[in-house]
Each structure stands twice: as structure tokens, then as C-alpha cells.
Motif scaffolding. Structure first.
Motif, mmCIF file in Angstrom:
data_model
loop_
_atom_site.group_PDB
_atom_site.id
_atom_site.type_symbol
_atom_site.label_atom_id
_atom_site.label_comp_id
_atom_site.label_asym_id
_atom_site.label_seq_id
_atom_site.Cartn_x
_atom_site.Cartn_y
_atom_site.Cartn_z
ATOM 1 N N VAL A 26 -8.666 -0.906 -3.628
ATOM 2 C CA VAL A 26 -7.228 -1.117 -3.838
ATOM 3 C C VAL A 26 -6.764 -0.344 -5.072
ATOM 4 C CG1 VAL A 26 -5.402 -2.808 -4.203
ATOM 5 C CG2 VAL A 26 -7.380 -3.398 -2.777
ATOM 6 N N GLY B 171 -5.822 0.354 0.287
ATOM 7 C CA GLY B 171 -4.497 -0.218 0.086
ATOM 8 C C GLY B 171 -3.986 0.168 -1.278
ATOM 9 N N THR C 115 -1.778 4.562 4.702
ATOM 10 C CA THR C 115 -2.398 3.551 3.832
ATOM 11 C C THR C 115 -1.387 2.436 3.598
ATOM 12 O OG1 THR C 115 -3.534 5.365 2.667
ATOM 13 C CG2 THR C 115 -3.579 3.186 1.624
ATOM 14 N N PRO C 116 -1.752 1.174 3.865
ATOM 15 C CA PRO C 116 -0.789 0.101 3.600
ATOM 16 C C PRO C 116 -0.488 0.019 2.105
ATOM 17 C CG PRO C 116 -2.965 -0.799 4.131
ATOM 18 C CD PRO C 116 -3.032 0.682 4.385
ATOM 19 N N TRP C 117 0.785 -0.193 1.782
ATOM 20 C CA TRP C 117 1.113 -0.280 0.355
ATOM 21 C C TRP C 117 2.154 -1.359 0.098
ATOM 22 C CZ3 TRP C 117 5.559 1.098 -2.553
ATOM 23 C CH2 TRP C 117 6.587 1.726 -1.834
ATOM 24 N N ALA D 278 -2.286 -6.222 -0.976
ATOM 25 C CA ALA D 278 -2.742 -4.891 -0.539
ATOM 26 C C ALA D 278 -4.158 -4.966 0.017
ATOM 27 C CB ALA D 278 -2.665 -3.899 -1.699
ATOM 28 N N ALA E 169 -5.377 -4.274 3.978
ATOM 29 C CA ALA E 169 -6.413 -3.279 4.287
ATOM 30 C C ALA E 169 -7.388 -3.769 5.343
ATOM 31 C CB ALA E 169 -7.173 -2.905 3.013
ATOM 32 N N ARG F 46 0.460 -7.300 9.827
ATOM 33 C CA ARG F 46 0.970 -7.265 8.462
ATOM 34 C C ARG F 46 1.544 -8.600 8.016
ATOM 35 N NH1 ARG F 46 5.085 -2.814 8.039
ATOM 36 N NH2 ARG F 46 5.948 -4.002 9.765
#
Lengths: 267, 267, 267
Positions: free
Chosen positions: C24, C65, C93-95, C207, C211, C216
Motif C-alpha cells: 500500500v 493500492g 490500481t485501486p486508490w 486501500a 487490493a 469495492r
């Protein structure tokens, strides 16, 4: 010389602080931001580390109190510090200057000198820093004092008189002076010197007390008294600087009128 | 291969460190400044985080030791780091390079490469960082090693020979080499990897030990030994990484000759 | 309105997080870097505070993340934040965006507005921040909310719909919404508000959960659930904010499926 601080007055200020939760803006060094914020929260104040140019000055107008600590004075923060000091002075927000390692190092020495022109409500430092800030010595060894608070009394008095500030000198016995009267607080514990930010966070606590009482001398001394009494409580059960640090935060939250009345050593 | 470190020598260095309180200048990343300062204070050294250009070089001349850790290399700090490394080399101040995440990320990789030209007294990193710094690999995953210390032995030896540095590779068994001899320290605890700065603060402790003993190989290994023995003591009573972190600071303050003699695992 | 999160699903995500140790990247404020990294480590994730321009964007492509928290938005970090958000969006990339004190202060308000254009996977803030970010209010008092999560539901829903984000509003009962469904988590303890970074670190934990699970809404709510259940465990044995802080890190390491199933309050 009149002692102007009673245990009752300290307790009244602490109660008011916890009721009102003063918003304390801190522009401080990168080493102690976390500990400083946690100290303020534990005590009942609300920290806000707004130290970016443009925001810093604006925030100093709405904050209850401001701390400016020059421990790691990066360029952008220097701009923000001058902005915040100027805005605090204009808006009448009480503000505290902590001249970390002034005298030894040139960038912060010049910065502290500039900040003095905005008439800090209070100045908090160790003896070597206060002597250096008054132009009477070369400073200590990094952040460590090589002088005793009593040896800094003349320097503290001069600083107080010239800048209209209350000056607090930290040490085994803390001195607080406005250039006329002197209050001494004999509480505390050596563990405070073994936790980084032990002195720096007191500057923030001083800003919080200045926010709740217009008697600047009493407020500055009360901050030192509450802080150092809490340190004694915490030290009693600690096995070293690590366990002291967390117990100190607990003690700042639990210290009350009874403990203060039974322990505080004002002279 | 001669083992050049005895438990008695470690104890002598620790005693000297506590008597003299070496002033350790740290230019380190924003994540671990607080923990690093508290580790140094707990051990008996005096931290000073002077990392502003102009001040950084000046301070490196008067400091007892310097740590340069490239973990969050902001532009202003990069300038200060090169200044401090150069001044330390010129003034003969021992200094330690911690090449955090070198190889993975370009700004710090270029910076570490430049800093190497100022001949660090010691280099401390995990295996992946040491391999990458020696130009023999691509680095780890962020700050995590993906290689074992033993696999970094050749890289460490090469770095040591080329730059005249002692190289310490952290891991389950730590390796310390000057390119000729190798000392292994088998102490430590996995909790050290669950507290941020567990490795970074060892770099600062290494600078403190280098300040009290001219035998760079012995001083670097002694730093690792005292640090990892203290971790074992702390881990014994910990319930998780939070309680370990404060117990570790307590242990750094209380670790003594008897504990070191009974626990240290040198080979 | 369908509740889309079961205790079993939370436990599965936590197990996966601990198995995979998601990397992360945190671009966060100077006050909470240390605590945030320790929270991630205690939970089983791997923090990396890569927030220097050039490195920030590159790292956001390989991280699992990313957290972007605008608490102390210095100029260089602002550049790095935009770079990281842009790279995260591009790389998938999830943020997470944490809009600290947005509305009150101009620099971060403009920055957060710009960052919104990179479609954060999740937004985490207190009620005042969420209302301000949605353009429906002036923000709180520094970092403190002056509104309740329920009063921010409309603002959260609007933010979620416009930007395609999941929005988490922290408070006594936390709200998580994607603009259609709402999940409420009733766990937590007031001590979390007395430790600086109590909210900020949850952004990083969010985050980490994003990941390990592509749902979500569920991942964001699970992060809040695990985090606030751990706070309850820690608070049970704490004597104040100092002892709570370390017990909380211990609890993040030890919280397990049994504890979660018996305590989590989803509605």
C-alpha cells in the motif's frame, strides 16, 4: 516579586481547556508532529498541523492558538511560519515560539530572529536556546541545553521585556518570566528528556492554555505545571522511556484538580 | 576468517556510548524520524534531525555521527544529504548510508549512487537493497527484502571493497562485512519487521556506535548486536507489534552487560 | 436497499489480506505517516511511503493500492499526488482519497478537487469533509467534523454517483455508500478520535482491502469493520489514549474471524 499563580487557577484553566477544546495550529518539526498532536488530543485540545503557505496564515486567524517550532525549518515551512506569525499577531491569536537549536545553526537562527518581530505571546525553550535567542550566547549542543534555567534568567527577562513576551525556560526547575515577575515550577521527570518532543509538545500545550486565559504569565506557567505533573504520574509506573511515553498520554487525559493540588510545586 | 568482535568489546562500546552521549545527526525519511530519535534517546545517544541545506553540512562537521536514509528523498532533503555526506567525509565524521528501496525507484537510486562517492563509513540495508546498490539486482518490493542476507554476501563484499565501507545486511541472521571478514549476528525477532523504522533506526544506532569506536567493523556489528538483543528482550513480554514497540525502547535503555553476554550470538 | 456484506465475507477478505500482504503506497500527511505505516504492518499489509515526484507515479503502477491524504499538502507532495492518482487510474490500481480539512483551507480544497478527476476508487472522510467535497458545505473545524455521518448521506451519495467512487463517512456509526446501497457499521470507540491519525490510517487500511477484493463496496465496508472492531478490543483494556494506541496495533494483529463474527455490527 508576586507569585501570580495558584493551584486553583491552574485547575480552572484546565477545566476550561477541556470544555472548550481549543484549536491549536502547529507548525512544528517533522520529528515531533505525531507526539505533539497526541499530547494535545490527550489533554483535550484539537490539533491542526496547517503549515502550507496560504493556508497557514488563514488558519492562524481562526485558530485558538498557534505554535511555531523551528526544529526542521524547510523552505516552504519557513514561508508558512512567517505568514502564520504575522496573521496571528494581526488577528490577536496567541502564539508560541519554540527556538529549537537556535544559535547553533544559521537558517533557524535567522528565522527565529525574523519571527521575534511578530511579538510572540510566549517563547518556550531550554536555557541554551533562550540565551542564544537573546543574543547572549552561542546555543547548546544540537537540541540539548548546556546551561541551567537559572543561568538563563537574565536572558529570559531581556527577551520578555524587548518583545513583550512571556518566556518559559524548561529544565529541572522551569522558569517562567514576563521580565518582571518570575514563577518557578519544580515538577517533572527526567524521562521527559528521553522522549523526543518532550519539550516541543509543551510549546503546543502552552498555546492551548494561552487560548483559554488572557493572563499570559499564568497561562504559560499553568501549561508547564499540568504538563510536568502529568509526567510525574506517568513516570511512577514506567519501566523506561517507551512505557513512559504512552503512560504520559494517559496521564494528560486523567490528570485532575486533586492531583494538581496535591503535587504542583510553584515558587 | 577472523571473528573480530567479543561480547566484552560490545559491552565496552555500549558503556562508552552511554557515558558520552554521541550527537547523531539524522537525515531520514518522514515515516521514522520520531521512532529513530526515540531509539537513540533510549540507548543514551543524542539525536538531532538537522536536514535543511546549509545547516546540514555545518552540523555534519560537529556531529559525532551522521545517518543518511533515502526513504522519502524530497528535493530539499536531497540537497542537504549530499551536503552532509560531503562535510562528514571532509571532517572525518563517521556516516552511515541506508539505501531504502534503492533499485526499485529512480530518484533515490540516483541519489544513493551519488552519496556513495562520499565513502560512507557504513552501509546498512536489507539484502535486496544491498544487491541493488552494488549494481547486481533490481531491488526488492518497496522496502521489503525479497532476498536473504547470505545471498547478498557477494554484493556486500563488493560494495565494501569498492567504497571502503563496512556493509551490514539485515535479516534473520545479520551479516556485517568489510569485504574481507564477515561477522554474523543471530539475534533479533520478527516483531522488528512489524514496526516501521525497525531497520531504519538501526542505521542511526550504527552511527552512534561508530562515534565511540574507531574499529568500524566491530562498531557496526556491536550496533546490530545490542539492537537485536534488545528486540529479543522486548519481544518476550509483547502481545503484538504495538506493545513490542514501546517495550523495545524500554529494553534499549535497560539492556546491560549481563544480558548481552548471556544472549549475543556472534559467529 | 440490499446489505451486501456478511461477516464471512469480511473474514475471507482479512485472511486474503494477511496471506498476500498487499503493498500500500501512502502519500499522506506528516503527522500520521508513522502511525499509518504501523497500522498497515500490524494488519499484515506492506506500507511504502513513496511520495516524491517521478517515483510516486511509477510506484502507483506496481502498488496493490494507493492512499492519497491531503492533510499537509506541501508543494512537492501535491505534484506527487496528482502523478500517483493519474497513474493509479491508468494502471487500474485501486486508490483512496482522504480529503482532510477540505472546505476550510484553500490549497487542499483545490487539490482535492483536481484529484477527484482521477476517479478515486473510494473516498474516506468525516461528515464535514464529505459535505464540503461534494460542494454542499463549508467544511468542519480543522480536522474535526461538525456534522454527523447521517447528515452527510446525501453528499456522500452525490459524490459516489458523480465520481464512480465508494464513499465512507466516519463517525459513531460509519456510513459506506456507492450512491445506491448504504452499509452502516456500528463498531468503534471514542478513543479512535483521541489518537492522531485514527481516521487517516483507516484510509490506508481501506486501500489494503480494496487490493484484495474487487467488490469495492464490500471491501471499503470491511476495512471499516475490521478497523473499528479492533478499536473496541483495544479500548477494553486501555487506561487512556496512550495505552489505547499501542493496544490498537496489537489488536489489528490479533483480530480474527471469531472476534469479527461475534462483534461486527452491520446494518
Amino acid at each position: 516579586m508576586t507569585v501570580r499563580l495558584t493551584p486553583d487557577h491552574i485547575c480552572t484553566m484546565l477545566a476550561r481547556l477541556r470544555e472548550t477544546g481549543p484549536l491549536v495550529q502547529c507548525l512544528t518539526n517533522t520529528v515531533v508532529t505525531n507526539f505533539t498532536a497526541n499530547v494535545l488530543l490527550a489533554l483535550g485540545a484539537a490539533p491542526a498541523m496547517a503549515d502550507v503557505p496560504t493556508e497557514a496564515g488563514q488558519f492562524a486567524r481562526i485558530a485558538s492558538g498557534v505554535l511555531i517550532n523551528v526544529g526542521t525549518p524547510h523552505a516552504e515551512q519557513r514561508v508558512a511560519m512567517v505568514e502564520a506569525a504575522s496573521a496571528a499577531q494581526e488577528a490577536g491569536t496567541p502564539w508560541v515560539l519554540d527556538p529549537v537549536a537556535v544559535g547553533v545553526l544559521p537558517v533557524r537562527t535567522a528565522l527565529a530572529s525574523e519571527l521575534l518581530s511578530y511579538a510572540p505571546t510566549a517563547i518556550r525553550g531550554n536555557a541554551s536556546e533562550v540565551i542564544a535567542l537573546a543574543g547572549l550566547g552561542a546555543g547548546g549542543r544540537g537540541v540539548d541545553a548546556i546551561d541551567s534555567p537559572e543561568s538563563a534568567l537574565a536572558a529570559a527577562g531581556r527577551l520578555a521585556s524587548v518583545h513583550g513576551s512571556v518566556v518559559a525556560v524548561s529544565g529541572a526547575v522551569d522558569l517562567i518570566t514576563d521580565g518582571i515577575d518570575v514563577i518557578r515550577i519544580g515538577n517533572g521527570h527526567p524521562y521527559l528528556t528521553l522522549v523526543t518532543g518532550g519539550g516541543c509538545a509543551l510549546g503546543a500545550v502552552t498555546a492551548a492554555f494561552l487560548a483559554v486565559d488572557g493572563d499570559r504569565m499564568a497561562a504559560t506557567a499553568a501549561a508547564t505545571a499540568v504538563y510536568t505533573v502529568a509526567a510525574e504520574i506517568a513516570a511512577a509506573g514506567a519501566c523506561g522511556p517507551g512505557s513512559f511515553a504512552f503512560a504520559f498520554l494517559d496521564a494528560l487525559g486523567s490528570v485532575d484538580a486533586e492531583i494538581i493540588r496535591s503535587r504542583v510545586a510553584i515558587s
